[in-house]
Scaffold this active site. Structure first.
Site, PDB file in Angstrom:
ATOM      1  N   ARG A 114      -1.703  -4.957  -5.949  1.00  0.00           N
ATOM      2  CA  ARG A 114      -1.538  -6.409  -5.957  1.00  0.00           C
ATOM      3  C   ARG A 114      -0.352  -6.765  -6.841  1.00  0.00           C
ATOM      4  O   ARG A 114      -0.309  -6.425  -8.025  1.00  0.00           O
ATOM      5  CB  ARG A 114      -2.833  -7.057  -6.474  1.00  0.00           C
ATOM      6  CG  ARG A 114      -2.980  -8.531  -6.178  1.00  0.00           C
ATOM      7  CD  ARG A 114      -4.328  -9.054  -6.665  1.00  0.00           C
ATOM      8  NE  ARG A 114      -5.452  -8.394  -6.019  1.00  0.00           N
ATOM      9  CZ  ARG A 114      -6.362  -7.667  -6.651  1.00  0.00           C
ATOM     10  NH1 ARG A 114      -6.301  -7.508  -7.953  1.00  0.00           N
ATOM     11  NH2 ARG A 114      -7.347  -7.098  -5.992  1.00  0.00           N
ATOM     12  N   HIS A 125       0.839  -1.193   0.000  1.00  0.00           N
ATOM     13  CA  HIS A 125       0.000   0.000   0.000  1.00  0.00           C
ATOM     14  C   HIS A 125       0.877   1.247   0.000  1.00  0.00           C
ATOM     15  O   HIS A 125       1.984   1.239   0.553  1.00  0.00           O
ATOM     16  CB  HIS A 125      -0.905   0.029   1.236  1.00  0.00           C
ATOM     17  CG  HIS A 125      -1.638  -1.252   1.493  1.00  0.00           C
ATOM     18  ND1 HIS A 125      -2.684  -1.691   0.708  1.00  0.00           N
ATOM     19  CD2 HIS A 125      -1.462  -2.207   2.443  1.00  0.00           C
ATOM     20  CE1 HIS A 125      -3.125  -2.841   1.165  1.00  0.00           C
ATOM     21  NE2 HIS A 125      -2.395  -3.181   2.222  1.00  0.00           N
TER      22      HIS A 125
END
Length: 267
Positions: free
Chosen positions: A155, A59
């Protein structure tokens, strides 16, 4: 004020959940979210339940999220393991330093999974996960996650599942380093414990009556997550498996043998 919940089905979720949760028949529950109250929108609390590996991901931090035009909040998070099957693991950081180019190549050929450091876990293990940390959750884990209220996920690898990857964005923020040992803790068998002290939020374990130091630290708005025993928040009984908003810790009463997590944002 007890927060409303959102129950999320996931293919990687569990059909048998740890107490006090019960999965509806035929449903695989992966997440239970507590809707952030309008008085405290900065933080999100949720439970995660895994029966399969979750994707390898990372993140952005606040500055990276804002630079990408994705809002002002990045995502720092922490995990408390509340139940774990034998051999359950969390992948956090790398066994050795890895360059961005090496990380990209490993994400493409699937070897990134083997380069992560997999920590075997049990109930009571706690991990703080800074933004930019590459991580994954293995099967057999039940976790309380407390995080900045942000849903930006890059991802990097998903075991061949047909979902979008975000390698360009991920490589721009991912740190290819081992996980700092000091960010791991074990919950004590008894007594209060400071688990997180910034930069974005603080988090403490309260065991029984809160002392003056905790009352001072949490003199403003906070979230309360009972772990055992009942908690009384402004007349509402809050039980394990629930989460409540409180205007201050002074408005919270703990059962004599009760334990809870309390968390509040930092300016």
């Amino acid at each position: 004020m007890i927060l409303p919940t959102r129950t999320v089905e996931k293919v990687w979720g569990m059909d048998v959940l740890p107490a006090p949760f019960v999965a509806p028949e035929g449903k695989r529950i992966g997440e239970i979210w507590f809707e952030p109250p309008e008085q405290l929108p900065e933080l999100l609390v949720k439970y995660l339940f895994t029966s399969e590996k979750l994707s390898v991901q990372c993140h952005p931090d606040d500055a990276q999220a804002e630079a990408a035009g994705l809002g002002r909040n990045g995502k720092e998070e922490c995990w408390l393991v509340v139940a774990a099957e034998p051999g359950a693991t969390l992948g956090i950081g790398f066994d050795a330093e890895i360059s961005s180019d090496e990380m990209r190549a490993s994400a493409l050929d699937g070897t990134i999974e083997n380069k992560l450091t997999w920590h075997e876990v049990q109930a009571g293990d706690f991990f703080y996960i800074p933004a930019n940390t590459v991580h994954a959750i293995g099967p057999g884990c039940s976790i309380i996650e407390i995080q900045q209220n942000c849903d930006i996920t890059y991802r990097l690898y998903d075991y061949g599942r047909p979902r979008e990857l975000h390698l360009d964005e991920g490589m721009a923020v991912a740190i290819g380093e081992p996980y700092p040992e000091e960010l791991y803790k074990r919950l004590p068998a008894s007594g209060h414990a400071s688990l997180v002290d910034g930069p974005h939020f603080m988090l403490d374990l309260v065991d029984g009556v809160a002392d003056d130091g905790l009352l001072y630290a949490y003199s403003g708005k906070l979230l309360v997550v009972p772990l055992s025993g009942d908690v009384l928040v402004e007349g509402d009984v809050v039980k394990p498996g629930e989460c409540a908003y409180a205007p201050s810790l002074a408005s919270v009463t703990f059962a004599p043998q009760g334990k809870a997590l309390v968390t509040a944002p930092l300016a």
